[in-house]
Design a protein around this motif. Structure first.
Motif, PDB file in Angstrom:
ATOM      1  N   LYS A 269       0.825  -1.214   0.000  1.00  0.00           N
ATOM      2  CA  LYS A 269       0.000   0.000   0.000  1.00  0.00           C
ATOM      3  C   LYS A 269       0.855   1.258   0.000  1.00  0.00           C
ATOM      4  O   LYS A 269       0.447   2.289  -0.539  1.00  0.00           O
ATOM      5  CB  LYS A 269      -0.936   0.001   1.208  1.00  0.00           C
ATOM      6  CG  LYS A 269      -2.107  -0.926   1.065  1.00  0.00           C
ATOM      7  CD  LYS A 269      -3.017  -0.824   2.284  1.00  0.00           C
ATOM      8  CE  LYS A 269      -4.254  -1.679   2.115  1.00  0.00           C
ATOM      9  NZ  LYS A 269      -5.152  -1.559   3.282  1.00  0.00           N
ATOM     10  N   SER A 270       2.032   1.181   0.597  1.00  0.00           N
ATOM     11  CA  SER A 270       2.913   2.363   0.653  1.00  0.00           C
ATOM     12  C   SER A 270       3.659   2.590  -0.665  1.00  0.00           C
ATOM     13  O   SER A 270       4.335   3.589  -0.821  1.00  0.00           O
ATOM     14  CB  SER A 270       3.925   2.214   1.791  1.00  0.00           C
ATOM     15  OG  SER A 270       4.950   1.296   1.431  1.00  0.00           O
TER      16      SER A 270
ATOM     17  N   ARG B 148       5.991   0.448  -1.879  1.00  0.00           N
ATOM     18  CA  ARG B 148       7.339  -0.114  -1.793  1.00  0.00           C
ATOM     19  C   ARG B 148       7.670  -1.054  -2.955  1.00  0.00           C
ATOM     20  O   ARG B 148       8.813  -1.126  -3.400  1.00  0.00           O
ATOM     21  CB  ARG B 148       7.479  -0.881  -0.476  1.00  0.00           C
ATOM     22  CG  ARG B 148       8.837  -1.480  -0.286  1.00  0.00           C
ATOM     23  CD  ARG B 148       8.966  -2.108   1.067  1.00  0.00           C
ATOM     24  NE  ARG B 148      10.283  -2.680   1.229  1.00  0.00           N
ATOM     25  CZ  ARG B 148      10.711  -3.234   2.325  1.00  0.00           C
ATOM     26  NH1 ARG B 148       9.923  -3.277   3.374  1.00  0.00           N
ATOM     27  NH2 ARG B 148      11.900  -3.744   2.385  1.00  0.00           N
TER      28      ARG B 148
END
Length: 52
Positions: free
Chosen positions: A46-47, A49
């Protein structure tokens, strides 16, 4: 089931474990992960990455 560009996986989410397998190769086995690594992976995804 998630789909994109002909690549499909099946995801089965349980309380303690999550299983993921290739929809087109169901006999090919599955990746099974416990809750803690699953949560870490989802947060990282979600970030952004793992964005390519």
């Amino acid at each position: 089931m998630l789909s994109g560009g002909g690549n499909c996986v099946e995801v089965a989410v349980g309380v303690e474990r999550t299983g993921v397998r290739d929809t087109k190769d169901r006999a090919g086995g599955a990746l099974i992960v416990s809750a803690a690594p699953r949560g870490s992976f989802i947060a990282a995804a979600k970030s952004g990455r793992y964005d390519l």
